[in-house]
Design a protein around this motif. Structure first.
Motif, PDB file in Angstrom:
ATOM      1  N   GLY A  84       0.813  -1.204   0.000  1.00  0.00           N
ATOM      2  CA  GLY A  84       0.000   0.000   0.000  1.00  0.00           C
ATOM      3  C   GLY A  84       0.850   1.259   0.000  1.00  0.00           C
ATOM      4  N   HIS A  85       1.918   1.245   0.792  1.00  0.00           N
ATOM      5  CA  HIS A  85       2.816   2.405   0.814  1.00  0.00           C
ATOM      6  C   HIS A  85       3.534   2.562  -0.523  1.00  0.00           C
ATOM      7  CE1 HIS A  85       2.528   3.787   4.982  1.00  0.00           C
ATOM      8  NE2 HIS A  85       2.365   2.519   5.319  1.00  0.00           N
ATOM      9  N   ALA A  86       3.891   1.441  -1.153  1.00  0.00           N
ATOM     10  CA  ALA A  86       4.565   1.507  -2.448  1.00  0.00           C
ATOM     11  C   ALA A  86       3.648   2.134  -3.497  1.00  0.00           C
ATOM     12  CB  ALA A  86       5.006   0.109  -2.884  1.00  0.00           C
ATOM     13  N   ARG A  90       4.322   5.583  -5.557  1.00  0.00           N
ATOM     14  CA  ARG A  90       4.267   5.649  -7.015  1.00  0.00           C
ATOM     15  C   ARG A  90       3.312   6.745  -7.477  1.00  0.00           C
ATOM     16  NH1 ARG A  90       6.079   1.846 -10.638  1.00  0.00           N
ATOM     17  NH2 ARG A  90       6.010   2.729 -12.738  1.00  0.00           N
ATOM     18  N   ASP A  91       2.185   6.898  -6.789  1.00  0.00           N
ATOM     19  CA  ASP A  91       1.242   7.960  -7.142  1.00  0.00           C
ATOM     20  C   ASP A  91       1.856   9.339  -6.921  1.00  0.00           C
ATOM     21  OD1 ASP A  91      -0.656   6.128  -7.875  1.00  0.00           O
ATOM     22  OD2 ASP A  91      -1.811   6.255  -6.013  1.00  0.00           O
ATOM     23  N   ARG A  92       2.605   9.486  -5.838  1.00  0.00           N
ATOM     24  CA  ARG A  92       3.268  10.771  -5.583  1.00  0.00           C
ATOM     25  C   ARG A  92       4.290  11.077  -6.681  1.00  0.00           C
ATOM     26  NH1 ARG A  92       2.258  13.117  -0.813  1.00  0.00           N
ATOM     27  NH2 ARG A  92       1.469  11.858   0.932  1.00  0.00           N
ATOM     28  N   GLY A 199      -6.147  19.021  -6.421  1.00  0.00           N
ATOM     29  CA  GLY A 199      -7.045  18.041  -5.811  1.00  0.00           C
ATOM     30  C   GLY A 199      -6.392  16.684  -5.674  1.00  0.00           C
ATOM     31  N   TRP A 200      -5.619  16.303  -6.665  1.00  0.00           N
ATOM     32  CA  TRP A 200      -4.881  15.047  -6.617  1.00  0.00           C
ATOM     33  C   TRP A 200      -3.920  15.054  -5.430  1.00  0.00           C
ATOM     34  CZ3 TRP A 200      -1.757  13.030 -11.480  1.00  0.00           C
ATOM     35  CH2 TRP A 200      -1.341  11.717 -11.246  1.00  0.00           C
ATOM     36  N   GLN A 201      -3.207  16.170  -5.253  1.00  0.00           N
ATOM     37  CA  GLN A 201      -2.273  16.300  -4.137  1.00  0.00           C
ATOM     38  C   GLN A 201      -3.006  16.201  -2.802  1.00  0.00           C
ATOM     39  OE1 GLN A 201       1.476  17.090  -4.078  1.00  0.00           O
ATOM     40  NE2 GLN A 201       0.761  15.978  -2.277  1.00  0.00           N
ATOM     41  N   ALA A 206      -4.221  13.256   2.193  1.00  0.00           N
ATOM     42  CA  ALA A 206      -5.212  12.679   3.097  1.00  0.00           C
ATOM     43  C   ALA A 206      -4.992  11.174   3.255  1.00  0.00           C
ATOM     44  CB  ALA A 206      -6.618  12.951   2.576  1.00  0.00           C
ATOM     45  N   GLN A 207      -4.635  10.508   2.170  1.00  0.00           N
ATOM     46  CA  GLN A 207      -4.384   9.073   2.270  1.00  0.00           C
ATOM     47  C   GLN A 207      -3.159   8.791   3.124  1.00  0.00           C
ATOM     48  OE1 GLN A 207      -3.805   7.020  -1.456  1.00  0.00           O
ATOM     49  NE2 GLN A 207      -3.789   5.003  -0.470  1.00  0.00           N
ATOM     50  N   GLY A 208      -2.113   9.602   2.971  1.00  0.00           N
ATOM     51  CA  GLY A 208      -0.917   9.406   3.779  1.00  0.00           C
ATOM     52  C   GLY A 208      -1.203   9.572   5.262  1.00  0.00           C
ATOM     53  N   VAL A 209      -1.995  10.581   5.604  1.00  0.00           N
ATOM     54  CA  VAL A 209      -2.367  10.796   7.008  1.00  0.00           C
ATOM     55  C   VAL A 209      -3.208   9.621   7.517  1.00  0.00           C
ATOM     56  CG1 VAL A 209      -3.673  12.265   8.578  1.00  0.00           C
ATOM     57  CG2 VAL A 209      -2.192  13.299   6.857  1.00  0.00           C
ATOM     58  N   ALA A 210      -4.132   9.139   6.680  1.00  0.00           N
ATOM     59  CA  ALA A 210      -4.958   7.998   7.067  1.00  0.00           C
ATOM     60  C   ALA A 210      -4.106   6.750   7.290  1.00  0.00           C
ATOM     61  CB  ALA A 210      -6.017   7.730   6.001  1.00  0.00           C
ATOM     62  N   MET A 211      -3.058   6.583   6.501  1.00  0.00           N
ATOM     63  CA  MET A 211      -2.154   5.448   6.702  1.00  0.00           C
ATOM     64  C   MET A 211      -1.432   5.548   8.042  1.00  0.00           C
ATOM     65  SD  MET A 211      -0.424   4.833   2.969  1.00  0.00           S
ATOM     66  CE  MET A 211      -1.254   3.867   1.695  1.00  0.00           C
ATOM     67  N   LEU A 212      -1.019   6.761   8.408  1.00  0.00           N
ATOM     68  CA  LEU A 212      -0.382   6.948   9.708  1.00  0.00           C
ATOM     69  C   LEU A 212      -1.335   6.601  10.839  1.00  0.00           C
ATOM     70  CD1 LEU A 212       1.556  10.308   9.188  1.00  0.00           C
ATOM     71  CD2 LEU A 212       2.539   8.022   9.369  1.00  0.00           C
ATOM     72  N   ASP A 213      -2.578   7.044  10.704  1.00  0.00           N
ATOM     73  CA  ASP A 213      -3.588   6.750  11.720  1.00  0.00           C
ATOM     74  C   ASP A 213      -3.829   5.246  11.820  1.00  0.00           C
ATOM     75  OD1 ASP A 213      -5.694   7.671  13.600  1.00  0.00           O
ATOM     76  OD2 ASP A 213      -7.034   6.786  12.119  1.00  0.00           O
TER      77      ASP A 213
END
Length: 228
Positions: A84-86, A90-92, A199-201, A206-213
């Motif tokens: 998931g992190h990979a 890749r999206d970033r 919007g993509w950014q 938001a997804q990165g923060v959700a992964m941390l949570d």
């Protein structure tokens, strides 16, 4: 704790909690002599972790992680998280490449208004005509045809080809490039495109923060499992 106690915290139905247990996303609950489920703080932590994983990684990955944990396969659970992190990385990188490409294109002089043949465009990009035909088959390019049936590449086609060429050099697969180019193609003018990229950014952040949570909740759950 009762199913309703777990459900109330997250605004779920008690049936949803029972279903999560039946699917293996929560550890099995003990039963009272009369058959009622008995949940503990460990179950509550498992539910928090599972729901947080959904927000960060999506339903399929969240399910794989919890099933692997409950089957005693911690490394498999961690591998699903790593993947998931990979994908997020890749999206970033893709977003960064698109921004650089858009910046390069908008910094160039206005494109030649005349149409280009497949040979001329291939020469401009230093690729073969066969490569451009492959990009067309993948949905990356959509050239028009002249009266004789030959491909005609206009300014917007050249823009799409430039973006595709940059992303292809970055190692991105054709299907991924087709999705990115289509998003840019349908975004409209520069202002609309800038909003689309912003919007993509925002979504990636938001997804990165959700992964941390999710990682925090999953760590709490693993700690409880080690103590029980």
């Amino acid at each position: 704790m009762r199913p309703a106690d777990l459900a109330r915290e997250h605004g779920l139905s008690t049936q949803a909690v029972r279903n999560y247990e039946a699917d293996g996303f929560l550890p099995p609950a003990d039963r009272t002599p009369s058959g009622y489920r008995i949940y503990t703080g460990t179950h509550a932590a498992a539910l928090r972790a599972y729901l947080a994983l959904i927000r960060g990684y999506g339903h399929p990955t969240a399910g794989r992680v919890m099933l692997a944990l409950h089957d005693g396969h911690l490394d498999d659970a961690l591998l699903a998280i790593d993947r998931g992190h990979a994908r997020l990385l890749r999206d970033r990188e893709t977003l960064g490449s698109v921004r650089r490409a858009v910046g390069d294109l908008t910094a160039e002089p206005a494109p030649d208004p005349g149409a280009r043949t497949i040979g001329e465009l291939a020469h401009r990009l230093r690729v073969t005509p066969a490569t451009l035909r492959n990009w067309e088959q993948a949905g990356i390019l959509t050239p028009a045809r002249d009266a004789a049936g030959y491909r005609v590449y206009r300014a917007e086609d050249v823009r799409d080809a430039d973006l595709a060429h940059l992303l292809r050099r970055g190692g991105y697969p054709l299907g991924h490039i087709a999705t990115v180019v289509e998003q840019i193609r349908t975004a409209g003018g520069t202002e609309e495109l800038s909003r689309a990229l912003a919007g993509w950014q925002t979504r990636l952040t938001a997804q990165g923060v959700a992964m941390l949570d999710a990682s925090a909740h999953l760590g709490d759950y693993l700690a409880l499992r080690r103590r029980t």
